[in-house]
Design a protein around this motif. Structure first.
Motif, PDB file in Angstrom:
ATOM      1  N   ALA B 354       0.838  -1.200   0.000  1.00 38.72           N
ATOM      2  CA  ALA B 354       0.000   0.000   0.000  1.00 38.72           C
ATOM      3  C   ALA B 354       0.873   1.249   0.000  1.00 38.72           C
ATOM      4  CB  ALA B 354      -0.917  -0.016   1.217  1.00 38.72           C
ATOM      5  N   VAL B 357       2.387   1.938  -3.476  1.00 44.25           N
ATOM      6  CA  VAL B 357       1.484   2.595  -4.423  1.00 44.25           C
ATOM      7  C   VAL B 357       1.345   4.071  -4.061  1.00 44.25           C
ATOM      8  CG1 VAL B 357      -0.853   2.625  -5.355  1.00 44.25           C
ATOM      9  CG2 VAL B 357       0.259   0.454  -4.899  1.00 44.25           C
ATOM     10  N   PHE B 373      -5.895   9.974  -6.170  1.00 41.91           N
ATOM     11  CA  PHE B 373      -6.137   8.592  -6.580  1.00 41.91           C
ATOM     12  C   PHE B 373      -7.339   8.467  -7.498  1.00 41.91           C
ATOM     13  CE2 PHE B 373      -3.298   5.918  -4.045  1.00 41.91           C
ATOM     14  CZ  PHE B 373      -2.720   6.904  -3.278  1.00 41.91           C
ATOM     15  N   THR B 386      -3.474  -3.650  -7.911  1.00 44.54           N
ATOM     16  CA  THR B 386      -2.703  -4.141  -6.762  1.00 44.54           C
ATOM     17  C   THR B 386      -3.112  -3.400  -5.488  1.00 44.54           C
ATOM     18  OG1 THR B 386      -0.924  -2.632  -7.334  1.00 44.54           O
ATOM     19  CG2 THR B 386      -0.686  -4.890  -8.066  1.00 44.54           C
ATOM     20  N   MET B 387      -3.413  -2.114  -5.632  1.00 43.38           N
ATOM     21  CA  MET B 387      -3.812  -1.352  -4.441  1.00 43.38           C
ATOM     22  C   MET B 387      -5.092  -1.931  -3.843  1.00 43.38           C
ATOM     23  SD  MET B 387      -2.818   1.185  -2.572  1.00 43.38           S
ATOM     24  CE  MET B 387      -3.339   2.467  -1.444  1.00 43.38           C
ATOM     25  N   ALA B 464       5.388  -4.124  -7.380  1.00 40.89           N
ATOM     26  CA  ALA B 464       4.000  -4.084  -6.911  1.00 40.89           C
ATOM     27  C   ALA B 464       3.339  -5.433  -7.103  1.00 40.89           C
ATOM     28  CB  ALA B 464       3.228  -3.001  -7.661  1.00 40.89           C
TER      29      ALA B 464
END
Lengths: 513, 494
Positions: B354, B357, B373, B386-387, B464
């Motif tokens: 996290a 990112v 974001f 991935t987040m 990531a």
């Protein structure tokens, strides 16, 4: 070691992964989605052909059909265990049937189709897995896997208040399921297993203490909270109208057709055989809540101006019948329970039709205001015909499948809860009232040529007919000749009642004393 | 009991020695290379971290022993923690290589500080004497102050460093005072010696309680549990993001290692937490731990609800996670210790992911706020995807690793019959979903403010994906890790 259930569960996931590949573009994505949902349907039809109606399942691992059992996490004794019986097979079939239909219904999704169909297939895996799992841990994982795709499917592709509806759905379900997690952990620590059959065996040996404020009591409440939110049982139903109104058509169909059944399925699969004492103790309460659901849902449906919200509340009402039917714990009188299991399937098909039809008109008119239509029967007669059929099925017209299951439920509940049954029967009346009244306002009377987007309202097209006709055929067949369905259900329902009815008899006897 | 002298102990501290050499090497390489690019410096640091990892593999099988006449210890649990520290150092270095090589920052110092902090955490987890405990905490703390204030031109960074120093100094003082009381009561500084003294002689339980609370305060400041958490959000927000990620994992894990050793070696009579020295029963240590964990997770979660800065959200979330892990501590059982160990491993991957990112968005979009974001789904699909995995894991949704970590914790609580604490923890995790999901919502449900693509290079994407892969794999098939955790719970006693 059978491969079928694993295939049904994970083939859609393979499709989801294929859709994620970079070269799969918009048009291709939906074809991939359609193609990956059809083989599971074919396999589940094959399973139906090979289904042995004499094998009961429920608490007996050896009579679960197409079973798989592979150790998964040895340190916690968790297995990859799957299998179906009369309780779960109709729902597995329903899931595999509705998924390709929903993909057809969502065929014209323009916004990010890759994401939509990918998430939809992930959701499919979660649903099929939940119905097939016979290991509690596996069940829980699949149960929660559905949350994420559902959140995004409502939240990205939904209506104006989609974000609110999506997070409400998410938080409500998660709130319920954390209590389920806690009870699951408690089961494990008491017995050292997550296997449902072993848990049932432990229960039979009296490992779960009976009595008010004892283990069974608390475990029941914890699990029931999780399942009741999903059903959704009054007073935990408020997420449902929001989620339905905002969700795109295909997702509404899945939500009402499959997801709601998980609540009642979970109660029958996990609570009933593992916690029979508490089941009997709370049977009356469930019946009362079932009646409240029936009447309250119907009254709310009658008051709605939004067509989709009306259908959503009708789901609340119809799930009430399931609750009422499954509260009849009597081995001599299995009609109520049989009706409940059958109603789960029938409601899945009928409500799917209703939501598909709402979607058809919404695609054309871009609104769902019941008062905003009028006299459509002369303008789009075929659509009106389909809708009339679905409405009649929903209000329980004899000859269509809804009638059979509702009649069975009332036959069953009359013997045990006569007063509650009398109240509940008014639900049928209310159901007929709101459906017919809606029908009158939308289709009958003089054609309202001033309605919004009147020019866009054209007759139902071939693709839409293709989504409705298979379901319609099933509704008619099961309405006229329900035997195939009853055959599948009977043995399992009988076994389930054998497990729970002694506790009921004992408690009734004590109460009389 | 196997106590070694200083010379015999050398092979047992091979990873620490390699790190010390690495610190010197980083400075040297930095002196030799005067170019704008600092990649060789970062690579040097990375080589020594990998070296330390290999050395760790080598000492993994050694017999549990007291080192340096009882100042340090090497046992199974210690080795497990050391893996966590070294892996976090490796990830922090890799993340920093994306960030701090092209800037005009004097990156030689930066990597040396990172290695020193890692060295400090290794020592913290092995400290078995009040003196080494205090010393290793100071090693980590002092380097942390420097790292927090690393962005010299940045006001927030300097503010963070100053706050950190003030809180740190205060809590070190409190801890040392507590340690001195404990020394006064028992005449020993070695934890095992203190235990023997407490078990054989009667001491004033009020003074003992006071000293325990004070020492807990010093450790609690590293773990960031309430009410010693106030520095945490400001420091995380102000620090360079890779450093914040490192702070949120390694020193926290080291704090837990120290807490576990301190409580179990000093106050229990046997490794399985069944019998305690008599005074502890009257103090009610379990109640104190329960209260701290409830306070920590609730404060962390409730404070996170209204934050708009994602780094701050992650800071408060890391406080909440400390609270969850403290529940495992409060269970005071083997299962609880296992749960903490497992949780830390999952937390390592999801939290670093996290933060990675956030770091990336911070550099490319220029802001850590939630609005940065918005629409990330269309701008950088892989990062957004991935987040979501990291956020779902932090919220504890299956099939992510975070769920298994929570599953471990709640199992431990239920088996210790702390049902209400378990319910409270579960409700907290539902609340936490709300703020994690505000980030997910911004990424997927909201339109972007600009159409610019967020670029990221291959190595960033690979990193990531690897972190997300671990987060997912540990959720789906965690058997090997749980076997390892089971074998690592043994603490050296006696």
């Amino acid at each position: 070691m059978d491969w079928q259930l694993t295939f049904i569960t994970f083939f859609p996931l393979v499709g989801a992964l294929i859709i994620m590949l970079p070269f799969i573009q918009k048009e291709l994505a939906k074809w991939v989605a359609l193609i990956t949902t059809i083989p599971p349907l074919v396999v589940s039809i094959m399973l139906y052909m090979n289904y042995d109606i004499t094998m009961a399942g429920v608490n007996d691992a050896s009579t679960m059909q197409f079973a798989v059992n592979i150790p998964w996490i040895e340190t916690f004794n968790i297995d990859y265990a799957m299998g179906v019986d009369g309780l779960s097979f109709p729902l597995v079939f329903l899931t595999t049937l509705l998924c390709p239909i929903c993909i057809l219904a969502a065929w014209n999704t323009d916004k990010l189709p890759k994401g939509f169909f990918g998430l939809f297939l992930l959701l499919d895996t979660g649903m099929a897995g939940t119905f097939c799992a016979t290991d509690f841990f596996l069940f829980y994982v699949f149960w929660e896997v559905m949350l994420l795709p559902m959140y995004f499917l409502i939240g990205i592709w939904g209506g104006p208040r989609k974000e609110y509806a999506a997070i409400k759905f998410f938080l409500y379900t998660l709130f319920g399921s954390v209590f389920m997690l806690l009870v699951m952990v408690a089961f494990y620590l008491k017995t050292g297993t997550f296997n449902m059959f072993e848990l049932m065996e432990m229960s039979r040996q009296g490992r779960f203490e009976e009595g008010v404020w004892n283990f069974q009591f608390w475990a029941y409440l914890g699990l029931f909270l999780g399942f009741a939110i999903k059903v959704p049982m009054f007073p935990f139903h408020t997420w449902l109208p929001d989620a339905h109104v905002e969700a795109p058509t295909a997702i509404s169909v899945i939500l009402a057709g499959v997801l709601l059944k998980m609540g009642t399925y979970g109660i029958l699969r996990i609570i009933y055989p593992i916690l029979p004492w508490a089941t009997a103790y709370f049977a009356m309460t469930i019946a009362v809540f079932g009646a409240i659901n029936i009447l309250y849902g119907a009254c709310c449906a009658m008051a709605q101006k939004d067509l989709k919200k009306m259908v959503a509340y009708s789901s609340v009402s119809h799930m009430g019948y399931v609750l009422l039917g499954m509260s009849v714990l009597s081995a001599e009188n299995p009609a109520g329970m049989t009706g409940a299991v059958m109603q789960m399937f029938n409601h899945g098909t009928i409500t799917a039709m209703l939501f598909l039809l709402v979607g058809v008109i919404y695609d054309r008119a871009h609104h769902r205001d019941i008062e905003g239509f009028g006299g459509l029967a002369s303008h789009v007669p075929v659509y009106a015909g389909f809708t009339t059929f679905a409405f009649f099925a929903a209000l329980g017209l004899p000859g269509l499948s809804g009638f059979i299951s509702e009649a069975l439920i009332f036959v069953g509940s009359w013997s045990m809860f006569p007063k509650i049954t009398i109240w509940s029967v008014f639900g049928i009346l209310l159901g007929a009232a709101y459906l017919l009244w809606t029908m009158q306002r939308v289709f009958l009377g003089k054609l309202n040529t001033e309605m919004k987007h009147f020019k866009d309202i054209v007759e139902i097209n071939g693709r839409e007919k293709l989504t409705l006709i298979p379901i319609g055929i099933i509704v008619v067949i099961l309405g006229v000749y329900p035997k195939p369905m009853l055959d599948i259900i009977n043995a399992s329902v009988g076994r389930l009642l054998e497990v729970v009815s002694p506790a009921m008899l004992q408690q009734t006897a004590e109460a009389i004393k | 009991m196997n106590t070694l002298t200083a010379t015999e102990s050398i092979p047992y501290i091979l990873p620490e020695i390699i790190l010390v050499i690495g610190i010197c090497a980083v400075f040297l390489v930095d002196l030799l290379i005067k170019k704008e690019s600092k990649t060789p410096v970062a690579l040097t640091a990375l080589i020594f971290v990998v070296g330390a990892f290999l050395a760790l593999l080598k000492i993994d099988g050694l017999e549990p022993s007291y080192l340096f006449s009882g100042m340090l210890v090497l046992d199974k649990m210690n080795v497990y923690f050391k893996y966590i520290f070294i892996i976090s150092a490796a990830i922090a270095t890799l993340v920093s290589m994306q960030t701090y090589t092209s800037r005009k920052l004097n990156s030689g110092e930066y990597y040396a500080f990172l290695l020193t902090a890692t060295l400090g955490t290794l020592l913290m987890s092995g400290a078995s004497d009040l003196l080494t405990m205090a010393m290793s905490i100071e090693v980590v703390s002092i380097v942390s102050y420097c790292l927090a204030g690393y962005k010299k031109e940045d006001m927030e960074s300097s503010e963070a460093a100053l706050k950190y120093v003030l809180y740190g100094a205060l809590s070190s003082g409190i801890m040392l005072y507590g340690a001195s009381i404990l020394f006064g009561l028992t005449g020993e500084t070695n934890l095992a010696g203190i235990h023997t003294a407490l078990a054989t002689t009667e001491v004033n339980s009020i003074a003992l309680a006071l000293s325990i609370v004070m020492i807990l305060g010093g450790i609690g400041y590293k773990i960031a549990f309430a009410p010693f958490h106030f520095w945490c959000p400001d420091v995380y927000q102000g620090s360079p993001t890779p450093v914040a990620a490192f702070f949120s994992v390694a020193p926290k894990a080291a704090g837990f290692a120290m807490l576990l050793r301190f409580i179990s070696v000093t106050f229990t009579n046997d490794p399985s937490f069944t019998t305690w020295i008599p005074e502890i029963e009257s103090i009610g240590l379990q109640k104190v731990l329960i209260a701290i964990s409830i306070l920590t997770m609730t404060l962390g979660n409730l404070s996170a609800l209204n934050q708009t800065n994602v780094k701050r959200i992650l800071a408060y979330s890391s406080i909440a996670h400390a609270g969850y892990m403290l529940m495992g501590m409060a269970a005071l059982s083997f299962a609880g210790v296992e749960a903490i160990l497992f949780y830390l491993a999952t937390y390592l991957f999801m939290n670093f992911g996290a933060f990675f990112v956030v770091d990336h968005i911070g550099r490319k979009v220029g802001s850590d706020e939630i609005y940065a974001f918005k629409g990330l789904n269309t701008k950088a699909p892989l990062l957004a995807f991935t987040m979501v995995i990291f956020l779902a894991s932090l919220a504890g949704l299956p099939p992510m690793a975070g769920f298994i970590g929570k599953f471990y914790l709640f199992s431990a609580l239920v088996s210790s019959e702390l049902y209400l604490l378990a319910v409270w923890g579960l409700l907290n995790s539902v609340v936490s979903l709300y703020y994690y999901w505000r980030v997910a919502k911004a990424m997927y449900l909201e339109e972007s403010l600009s159409d610019e693509k967020v670029e990221f290079n291959l190595s960033g994407g690979v990193l990531a994906s690897i972190l997300a892969g671990f987060t997912l794999i540990l959720g789906i098939y965690f058997n090997p890790l749980s076997v390892w955790v089971k074998s690592s719970v043994s603490i050296l006693f006696g």
